[in-house]
Structure formats: C-alpha cells, structure tokens
Design a protein around this motif. Structure first.
Motif, PDB file in Angstrom:
ATOM      1  N   GLN A   1      15.063  -5.290  -4.604  1.00 57.68           N
ATOM      2  CA  GLN A   1      14.913  -6.744  -4.731  1.00 57.68           C
ATOM      3  C   GLN A   1      15.369  -7.456  -3.463  1.00 57.68           C
ATOM      4  OE1 GLN A   1      16.802  -8.279  -8.324  1.00 57.68           O
ATOM      5  NE2 GLN A   1      17.606  -6.235  -8.632  1.00 57.68           N
ATOM      6  N   PHE A   2      14.655  -8.458  -3.102  1.00 62.60           N
ATOM      7  CA  PHE A   2      14.992  -9.372  -1.995  1.00 62.60           C
ATOM      8  C   PHE A   2      15.038  -8.693  -0.636  1.00 62.60           C
ATOM      9  CE2 PHE A   2      17.692 -10.801  -5.693  1.00 62.60           C
ATOM     10  CZ  PHE A   2      16.717 -11.623  -6.196  1.00 62.60           C
ATOM     11  N   GLU A   3      14.556  -7.437  -0.543  1.00 63.15           N
ATOM     12  CA  GLU A   3      14.592  -6.775   0.756  1.00 63.15           C
ATOM     13  C   GLU A   3      13.346  -7.123   1.544  1.00 63.15           C
ATOM     14  OE1 GLU A   3      16.830  -5.324   2.310  1.00 63.15           O
ATOM     15  OE2 GLU A   3      18.266  -4.453   0.895  1.00 63.15           O
ATOM     16  N   ARG A   4      13.536  -7.801   2.682  1.00 59.25           N
ATOM     17  CA  ARG A   4      12.437  -8.124   3.570  1.00 59.25           C
ATOM     18  C   ARG A   4      12.828  -7.594   4.934  1.00 59.25           C
ATOM     19  NH1 ARG A   4      10.281 -13.590   3.770  1.00 59.25           N
ATOM     20  NH2 ARG A   4       8.335 -12.411   3.708  1.00 59.25           N
ATOM     21  N   VAL A   5      11.954  -6.784   5.546  1.00 59.10           N
ATOM     22  CA  VAL A   5      12.412  -6.078   6.734  1.00 59.10           C
ATOM     23  C   VAL A   5      11.689  -6.452   8.018  1.00 59.10           C
ATOM     24  CG1 VAL A   5      13.224  -4.122   5.397  1.00 59.10           C
ATOM     25  CG2 VAL A   5      10.886  -4.119   6.235  1.00 59.10           C
ATOM     26  N   SER A   6      10.436  -6.871   7.909  1.00 57.78           N
ATOM     27  CA  SER A   6       9.661  -6.979   9.142  1.00 57.78           C
ATOM     28  C   SER A   6       9.832  -8.305   9.847  1.00 57.78           C
ATOM     29  CB  SER A   6       8.182  -6.777   8.857  1.00 57.78           C
ATOM     30  OG  SER A   6       8.004  -5.980   7.732  1.00 57.78           O
ATOM     31  N   VAL A   7       9.720  -9.395   9.102  1.00 55.92           N
ATOM     32  CA  VAL A   7       9.555 -10.668   9.778  1.00 55.92           C
ATOM     33  C   VAL A   7      10.543 -11.740   9.341  1.00 55.92           C
ATOM     34  CG1 VAL A   7       7.195 -10.652  10.591  1.00 55.92           C
ATOM     35  CG2 VAL A   7       7.659 -10.864   8.154  1.00 55.92           C
ATOM     36  N   LYS A   8      11.225 -11.456   8.247  1.00 53.30           N
ATOM     37  CA  LYS A   8      12.170 -12.440   7.710  1.00 53.30           C
ATOM     38  C   LYS A   8      11.521 -13.806   7.490  1.00 53.30           C
ATOM     39  CE  LYS A   8      15.497  -9.565   7.434  1.00 53.30           C
ATOM     40  NZ  LYS A   8      16.060  -9.151   6.211  1.00 53.30           N
ATOM     41  N   GLU A   9      12.160 -14.859   7.989  1.00 52.48           N
ATOM     42  CA  GLU A   9      11.736 -16.206   7.608  1.00 52.48           C
ATOM     43  C   GLU A   9      10.347 -16.599   8.122  1.00 52.48           C
ATOM     44  OE1 GLU A   9      14.910 -15.556   8.593  1.00 52.48           O
ATOM     45  OE2 GLU A   9      15.621 -15.688   6.533  1.00 52.48           O
ATOM     46  N   ALA A  10       9.844 -15.864   9.104  1.00 53.43           N
ATOM     47  CA  ALA A  10       8.586 -16.272   9.722  1.00 53.43           C
ATOM     48  C   ALA A  10       7.421 -16.298   8.727  1.00 53.43           C
ATOM     49  CB  ALA A  10       8.247 -15.335  10.882  1.00 53.43           C
ATOM     50  N   VAL A  11       7.455 -15.414   7.724  1.00 55.59           N
ATOM     51  CA  VAL A  11       6.358 -15.325   6.769  1.00 55.59           C
ATOM     52  C   VAL A  11       6.905 -15.602   5.364  1.00 55.59           C
ATOM     53  CG1 VAL A  11       4.627 -13.781   5.804  1.00 55.59           C
ATOM     54  CG2 VAL A  11       5.246 -13.584   8.215  1.00 55.59           C
ATOM     55  N   ALA A  12       6.105 -16.320   4.557  1.00 58.30           N
ATOM     56  CA  ALA A  12       6.536 -16.663   3.210  1.00 58.30           C
ATOM     57  C   ALA A  12       6.778 -15.411   2.373  1.00 58.30           C
ATOM     58  CB  ALA A  12       5.477 -17.526   2.541  1.00 58.30           C
ATOM     59  N   GLY A  13       7.581 -15.527   1.320  1.00 57.37           N
ATOM     60  CA  GLY A  13       7.804 -14.399   0.419  1.00 57.37           C
ATOM     61  C   GLY A  13       9.254 -14.300  -0.008  1.00 57.37           C
ATOM     62  N   LEU A  14       9.467 -13.799  -1.224  1.00 58.26           N
ATOM     63  CA  LEU A  14      10.824 -13.654  -1.753  1.00 58.26           C
ATOM     64  C   LEU A  14      11.361 -12.245  -1.575  1.00 58.26           C
ATOM     65  CD1 LEU A  14      10.767 -15.533  -5.185  1.00 58.26           C
ATOM     66  CD2 LEU A  14      11.723 -16.305  -3.029  1.00 58.26           C
ATOM     67  N   GLY A  15      10.500 -11.304  -1.207  1.00 51.93           N
ATOM     68  CA  GLY A  15      10.951  -9.909  -1.154  1.00 51.93           C
ATOM     69  C   GLY A  15      11.010  -9.289  -2.535  1.00 51.93           C
ATOM     70  N   LEU A  16      10.170  -9.807  -3.430  1.00 52.21           N
ATOM     71  CA  LEU A  16      10.186  -9.287  -4.801  1.00 52.21           C
ATOM     72  C   LEU A  16       8.945  -8.467  -5.131  1.00 52.21           C
ATOM     73  CD1 LEU A  16      11.539 -12.341  -6.835  1.00 52.21           C
ATOM     74  CD2 LEU A  16      12.717 -10.232  -6.251  1.00 52.21           C
ATOM     75  N   GLY A  17       7.856  -8.687  -4.368  1.00 51.53           N
ATOM     76  CA  GLY A  17       6.561  -8.094  -4.717  1.00 51.53           C
ATOM     77  C   GLY A  17       6.607  -6.596  -4.938  1.00 51.53           C
ATOM     78  N   LEU A  18       7.154  -5.843  -3.973  1.00 48.39           N
ATOM     79  CA  LEU A  18       7.160  -4.387  -4.102  1.00 48.39           C
ATOM     80  C   LEU A  18       8.134  -3.917  -5.181  1.00 48.39           C
ATOM     81  CD1 LEU A  18       6.851  -3.234  -0.375  1.00 48.39           C
ATOM     82  CD2 LEU A  18       5.160  -3.006  -2.194  1.00 48.39           C
ATOM     83  N   PHE A  19       9.248  -4.635  -5.324  1.00 51.21           N
ATOM     84  CA  PHE A  19      10.203  -4.289  -6.388  1.00 51.21           C
ATOM     85  C   PHE A  19       9.513  -4.385  -7.754  1.00 51.21           C
ATOM     86  CE2 PHE A  19      13.202  -6.050  -9.582  1.00 51.21           C
ATOM     87  CZ  PHE A  19      14.006  -4.932  -9.742  1.00 51.21           C
ATOM     88  N   ILE A  20       8.858  -5.516  -7.992  1.00 52.29           N
ATOM     89  CA  ILE A  20       8.163  -5.701  -9.272  1.00 52.29           C
ATOM     90  C   ILE A  20       7.034  -4.676  -9.411  1.00 52.29           C
ATOM     91  CG2 ILE A  20       6.756  -7.318 -10.617  1.00 52.29           C
ATOM     92  CD1 ILE A  20       8.368  -9.600  -9.277  1.00 52.29           C
ATOM     93  N   SER A  21       6.274  -4.465  -8.307  1.00 54.00           N
ATOM     94  CA  SER A  21       5.155  -3.517  -8.366  1.00 54.00           C
ATOM     95  C   SER A  21       5.625  -2.123  -8.759  1.00 54.00           C
ATOM     96  CB  SER A  21       4.461  -3.429  -7.003  1.00 54.00           C
ATOM     97  OG  SER A  21       3.947  -4.695  -6.667  1.00 54.00           O
TER      98      SER A  21
END
Ligand SMILES: Nc1ncnc2c1ncn2[C@@H]1O[C@H](COP(=O)(O)OP(=O)(O)OP(=O)(O)O)[C@@H](O)[C@H]1O
Ligand SMILES: [Mg+2]
Length: 393
Positions: free
Chosen positions: A344-364
């Motif tokens: 959950q909430f893990e975003r690694v590549s771009v951080k704030e530059a691109v929208a997203g909560l970091g939840l998509g892959l966790f939920i998937s």
C-alpha cells in the motif's frame, strides 16, 4: 510465610538410645527429624535431603563427627548446613574443629542440658527459615523484574508501531488531499468560467460541440474522484476481509478488447500506441468487475510510467491458466522496487510528478489472489515493464 517452611533436622550418634532421647527433645510438628547411626548413614541422608541443621556426636567408631563435618564442608550441597557437635570431652575440644564456615558451628556437652539443646535448635531452625524465606523473596523479585522488562519491551515496540501508523496516516492524508484537490480544482475552474460566460450572455461558449466537450471533461474529473474513493474503500474492505468476489462466466479476451476501446481516448491523449494480441476467446469464471479493475490499473500504469512508448497487451490461455500481459517500454522498475510496488502507498518511480495513491497494484494483487491467481512483474530500469496476471481457468 515463615511458619510454612518445614525444617529437616539431622542427628547422628552411634548409640540408638542417645538418638531417641535427642529426638524427643527437639521434635515438633513443623520439624522432621532424621536419625543416622553412623557417618556413612548420615552422608547418604545429607545427599538426599536439604537440612536446616545437623547435630553430630563427636566420638563415633569409624568416621568421627569432626571427620564427617570435614566432608560436609567439602561438598557444595552440604557446605552451609549449620553443625552442632555433641561431645563428652572437656572444653578444650570445643575449638578442635576450625575453619568451618564461621557462625555455623556450635557445641553441646554431655550430659545434655535440655534448655541449651532446645534453644540452640530453635535459633538454627529460625535462621534457616528466615534465609529460606529471603531466598524466595529474592527469586520472586527477580521474576517480577524480568516480567517488567518484557512488558517494557512490548510497550516500546507498540510505541514504534503506533508512531509508524501515525506517520503513514499523515502521509496518506496529504496524498489523498492532493489527489482529491486536483479534479476538484478542475471542476471549480470550469464552473467559474461557465458562470462568467453566462453573466456576459456569451452563447458562443455553449454551442453543442462545446457542451459535449464540457460534459466529457466533467465526467472525467468526477470519475477520477469516484475512483479515488472506491480505491480507499477497497483498501478498507481488504483490511477487514470483506472484499467479495462474484464470479460470472465471460470471455477475458472480449473484456480486454472492450476495455482498450474505453481507453482509446486516453491512449491518444498520451500519444501512446497500443496493440492487442488476443486471437482466441479465453472463457472462464471470474468477477468481471474486479478483473476489469485489475487490467485498468495495469493499463493506467503503462500510460503513466510507459513514457509514451508502444504498449502491447496479450490475452491467452496456457494449460489450466488464463493469462493477461501488459507490456510497456517505459522507465522500468529496479529489482528492489519490484517487491515494494505491491504494498500500500508504495510509489517508486516518479512520486509527486504523476497522479496516483500507490494503491492500484496493492488492490490488484489482492483481487487476483482472491481468485486463486497471481500477478507478477518482469522489468529492468530503463527497459520497460511486463506485468502478467495468471488466473485459474
Ligand atoms: N508500468 C510501470 N512502469 C514503471 N513503474 C511502474 C509501472 N507500474 C507501476 N509502477 C510503479 O509502481 C508504483 C505503484 O503502482 P500502483 O499502481 O500501485 O500505484 P499508482 O499507480 O502510483 O497509484 P494508483 O494506482 O493508486 O492510482 C507506481 O507508483 C510506480 O512507481
Ligand atoms: Mg496504478
């Protein structure tokens, strides 16, 4: 507490009548008296029991009382047992036995003085009881100290967990606020603009073409708000184990084809090309809405992190598995980060530059796992990423 400690007493004399007389003198309900007729007998009793004191006759055939005391002093188990020697000889003998633990040796003279015997025994038994009780208290103290230490450690680790949870909540709140504000800002700006046109009676701003575009923009903003809220609800459903799967029979290839059509505008806007390789139907029983959610997230990710590269999507079956692959030629993910992105909430590549909560892959991953399947990634930094969803047929 003191009175509950039973005291064992050892008396050693080669004459049985002496033993009986002495026993009668010192016996009491809370005392257990052991009698030995020789030093050998005494030694074997000494090894079996824990004695509060020993009363030794000095003159005995074989090993005498002093020799027995010497042996007792050399053995750990018996070293500290207080000894009272009984002797018929004169006072000079009193100090014949030297070097025994100081204060733990005393003397009685024959004929025995009843009061002297009783009071000496009382003193030693009392001492024994007190030291025994003290040892127990020390043990209990040590035990409670250990318990306190364990408790303290527990508290400390709980505190760390709490601090981490609070930090995560704060991070999450600021990400959510930011993610919610973006579509809302778009909507409010649009509204203000339309209000201005209306105030100026500017009909040209509301031609059918322009109205269409407006409604599309509004819909996109609203949908992204709905998606945010749905994702957050999904996380709480996963946490409480309430993510339900409602399987129906459908063709996975057709689902992906339809999805790509829905995404066509977004692909166009992102200047990314997409190709689909799905010749055969792949029929199976899965939760259509949830699987669509998984593949949508993979497509969105490929768009976000694919750096406008061509995207390839493949749907096929292999043995008893249905597979969907989404591949891009974008920034890629390092091996270390590949493990993190499914949390959950893990975003690694771009951080704030691109929208997203970091939840998509966790939920998937949770959705796919709930179907008994897996989701894996193959990637290297700078060489794009291939996400593969395997579902049981
Ligand atoms: N195709 C990809 N190429 C490179 N990095 C990716 C790719 N897909 C995902 N990632 C990385 O994994 C992270 C987690 O992805 P995930 O889909 O869970 O969250 P998100 O896209 O950031 O936000 P959300 O899906 O909640 O809107 C991303 O932030 C990105 O850093
Ligand atoms: Mg995503």
């Amino acid at each position: 507490m003191l009175s509950t400690v039973q005291a064992k007493l050892l008396i050693v004399d080669d004459l049985p009548e002496n033993l009986l007389a002495l026993e009668a003198l010192i016996k009491r309900e809370d005392r257990l008296v052991f009698k030995a007729l020789s030093a050998d007998e005494a030694l074997s009793l000494l090894l079996q029991h824990e004695f509060a004191m020993a009363i030794l006759d000095v003159q005995m055939p074989g090993m005498n009382g002093f020799e027995l005391a010497e042996l007792m002093r050399g053995t750990e188990k018996t070293r500290n047992i207080p000894i009272v020697f009984v002797s018929a000889a004169g006072r000079e003998l009193n100090y014949a036995f030297k070097g025994y633990e100081s204060g733990a040796v005393d003397f009685l003279h024959k004929p025995l003085d009843i009061q002297a015997v009783k009071s000496k025994v009382n003193v030693f038994v009392e001492l024994y009881r007190q030291s025994k009780a003290m040892k127990e208290q020390v043990l209990a103290l040590e035990q409670s100290r250990r318990e306190q230490e364990a408790l303290l450690q527990q508290l400390q680790s709980t505190q760390l967990e709490l601090e981490q949870a609070v930090r995560m909540r704060d991070d999450f709140m600021s990400i959510v606020a930011h993610e919610v504000r973006t579509p809302l800002n778009g909507l409010i700006l649009e509204t203000q603009l339309r209000k201005m046109h209306l105030a100026r009676n500017n009909a040209a701003a509301f031609t059918p073409d322009k109205m269409h575009a407006m409604v599309d923009r509004d819909e996109r903003q609203i949908n992204s708000l709905i998606r945010l809220i749905e994702d957050m609800l999904d996380v709480s459903r996963i946490r409480t184990g309430k993510l339900s799967i409602r399987p129906t029979h459908f063709d996975l290839a057709a689902l992906v084809r339809g999805l790509l059509q829905n995404f066509a505008q977004q692909f166009e806007a992102a200047e990314a090309s997409v190709s689909l390789d799905a010749e055969q139907p792949v029929n199976g029983s899965w939760d259509e809405f949830r699987i669509e959610q998984v593949i949508s997230n993979l497509l969105t990710n490929a768009l976000r992190y694919g750096a406008k590269s061509p995207i390839t999507v493949k749907v096929y079956s292999d043995g008893d598995q249905a597979l969907v692959e989404v591949q891009d030629q974008g920034i890629g993910i390092s091996e270390d980060n590949q493990k993190r992105i499914f949390q959950q909430f893990e975003r690694v590549s771009v951080k704030e530059a691109v929208a997203g909560l970091g939840l998509g892959l966790f939920i998937s991953e949770q959705i796919v796992a709930a179907h008994g399947g897996t989701i894996t990634v193959q990637s290297r930094i700078g060489e794009g990423a291939l996400f593969r969803v395997c579902l049981p047929l």
